[in-house]
Design a protein around this motif. Sequence first.
Motif, PDB file in Angstrom:
ATOM      1  N   ASP A   1       0.967  -0.924   0.037  1.00 28.11           N
ATOM      2  CA  ASP A   1      -0.016  -0.030   0.072  1.00 28.11           C
ATOM      3  C   ASP A   1       0.905   1.250   0.040  1.00 28.11           C
ATOM      4  O   ASP A   1       1.700   1.510  -1.018  1.00 28.11           O
TER       5      ASP A   1
ATOM      6  N   VAL B   1      -3.298  -3.602   9.553  1.00 27.51           N
ATOM      7  CA  VAL B   1      -3.899  -2.565   8.319  1.00 27.51           C
ATOM      8  C   VAL B   1      -3.200  -1.401   8.416  1.00 27.51           C
ATOM      9  O   VAL B   1      -3.740  -0.368   7.972  1.00 27.51           O
TER      10      VAL B   1
ATOM     11  N   CYS C   1      -2.196   1.149   6.122  1.00 26.26           N
ATOM     12  CA  CYS C   1      -2.870   1.738   4.736  1.00 26.26           C
ATOM     13  C   CYS C   1      -1.724   2.698   4.247  1.00 26.26           C
ATOM     14  O   CYS C   1      -0.918   2.272   3.478  1.00 26.26           O
TER      15      CYS C   1
ATOM     16  N   GLU D   1      -5.483   6.834   7.896  1.00 25.70           N
ATOM     17  CA  GLU D   1      -5.322   6.661   6.370  1.00 25.70           C
ATOM     18  C   GLU D   1      -4.005   7.251   6.016  1.00 25.70           C
ATOM     19  O   GLU D   1      -3.001   6.626   5.656  1.00 25.70           O
TER      20      GLU D   1
ATOM     21  N   ASP E   1      -7.268   7.453  -4.557  1.00 23.83           N
ATOM     22  CA  ASP E   1      -7.043   7.010  -3.389  1.00 23.83           C
ATOM     23  C   ASP E   1      -5.637   7.836  -2.910  1.00 23.83           C
ATOM     24  O   ASP E   1      -5.729   8.885  -2.577  1.00 23.83           O
TER      25      ASP E   1
ATOM     26  N   GLU F   1      -5.153   1.613   9.765  1.00 25.22           N
ATOM     27  CA  GLU F   1      -6.553   1.761   9.315  1.00 25.22           C
ATOM     28  C   GLU F   1      -7.486   0.891  10.019  1.00 25.22           C
ATOM     29  O   GLU F   1      -8.078   0.057   9.493  1.00 25.22           O
TER      30      GLU F   1
ATOM     31  N   TYR G   1      -1.662  -3.390  -5.328  1.00 32.45           N
ATOM     32  CA  TYR G   1      -2.152  -3.638  -4.068  1.00 32.45           C
ATOM     33  C   TYR G   1      -2.193  -5.309  -4.141  1.00 32.45           C
ATOM     34  O   TYR G   1      -1.499  -5.986  -3.353  1.00 32.45           O
TER      35      TYR G   1
ATOM     36  N   GLU H   1      -0.904  -3.532   4.055  1.00 32.92           N
ATOM     37  CA  GLU H   1      -2.114  -3.528   4.733  1.00 32.92           C
ATOM     38  C   GLU H   1      -2.506  -4.753   5.108  1.00 32.92           C
ATOM     39  O   GLU H   1      -3.741  -5.268   4.505  1.00 32.92           O
TER      40      GLU H   1
ATOM     41  N   GLU I   1      -9.220   9.980   2.371  1.00 29.94           N
ATOM     42  CA  GLU I   1      -7.666   9.070   2.272  1.00 29.94           C
ATOM     43  C   GLU I   1      -6.593  10.005   1.969  1.00 29.94           C
ATOM     44  O   GLU I   1      -5.837  10.242   2.858  1.00 29.94           O
TER      45      GLU I   1
END
Length: 453
Positions: free
Chosen positions: A83, A150, A152, A209, A370, A167, A439, A102, A310
């Motif tokens: 990520d 997570v 991110c 984020e 994003d 996240e 990803y 992530e 984000e």
Amino acid sequence: MSVTRRSLLAAGTIAFSGALGALFSGGSPASARAAARAGGGYGPLLPDPRGLLDLPAGFTYRVLSRAGEPLRSGEGAVPANCDGMAAFDAGGGRVRLVRNHENRATAALRVPAVPGLTYDPGALGGCTALELAADGRVTGERVALAGTAVNCAGGRTPWNTWLSCEETEDRAGSAGYTRDHGYVFEVDPARPHRSGAVPLTAMGRFAHEAVAVDPYRGVVYETEDAFVRPFGLFYRFLPERPLGGAGSLRAGGVLEALRVPGLADLAVVDEPGAQFPVEWVPVPDPSAAGTPIRHQDFGRGGITHAQKLEGCYWGGHGVHFVSSYARRGEGAPADHHGQVWFYDPRRARLRLDVLFGPAADVQLPGDSPDNICLAPDGGLMVCEDGGGAQYVFGVTAGGEVYPVARNADDIGGPGAPEWGEFAGVTFSPDGRTMYVNAYTPGTTFAVTGPWRR
């Protein structure tokens, strides 16, 4: 995004309305419309014979790392779910890349738990760091942070460390975790053991984020990625030791949330160039010990929310941040396919710079933006995280959107093609190489070519 519009984008550049010049220069929408058009774009994307990454003519890519392959450090396999990412100058033309993973509790390829770098042995996420020689070869790859969840996006600091964001708001005892999660962690790409695995608790416990640091005042801005009501908030953290260098954010500080008087949700704004005065309200309980922050009572006047906050980065004299989308069907007061906002701390004003299509206009750039970053030509790079084919788009300061890359690695089944989102777009310090992650499957690319300055 419609097939028709994707075809248009794949064929070349298109123009769209908005305040792109304002986005990059801090100028007004009028000055943006008057800006000279630079003729952005590098031409149509060409099919990749290897079926990985479609690029314009004159551009080439190198796969730096792929999930499941051995880490060069021997610590285990390259983790999944690549990520957010940043590139750092290592001297002599060398580059260090720090890359988030992530990983949730179900991840098949965890970040290996390395002594001294692991926060929670029950968590599978974290960061890895790549060392690149001056000729672009990978000379090292190792764990830089483990035992987080997570991870991110994040953001770089003016003192050349990486702030990695969890996240999630999961607590110890859930999902196999032994410690609470929802924090920011500082990662030193050159000396990971110096930064260790220490949560920056004063920066709040929520579904982080991305972050951006004001290089002049040291204020840290943070986005909260919440897709169910109440939606996320946009925060600023006032450190006790602003611009104090590596480890300084551990000293604590004050966390505040943005309030636009009379505006409960950013989704209702649909006019690029619209500006608003803002207030900053102290967060009652940054630790979220009893109540998640976005549920807390901010007193008379409430607080301003937005769905899917984000990407976040500093550019010019302010901070830019993204609302990836808003959907009435999920409780938002209006629909949109992405916004880019600009906050000017000198004037304490917030401005909508870009409204993404297709709800606004079929010729606006892709849906669900994003991760974002600045390109060498002063424009914008946008990682798309929507349905169907997935692109990295470029947007010029003159107002053109163009395709830079398309994920050609089909991970779907027969008759049901699917492509993973892009994430972590960033440029080398000399602006000659774009690094970006697919990803799924976790792949890190280095893209070289005739990038404009």
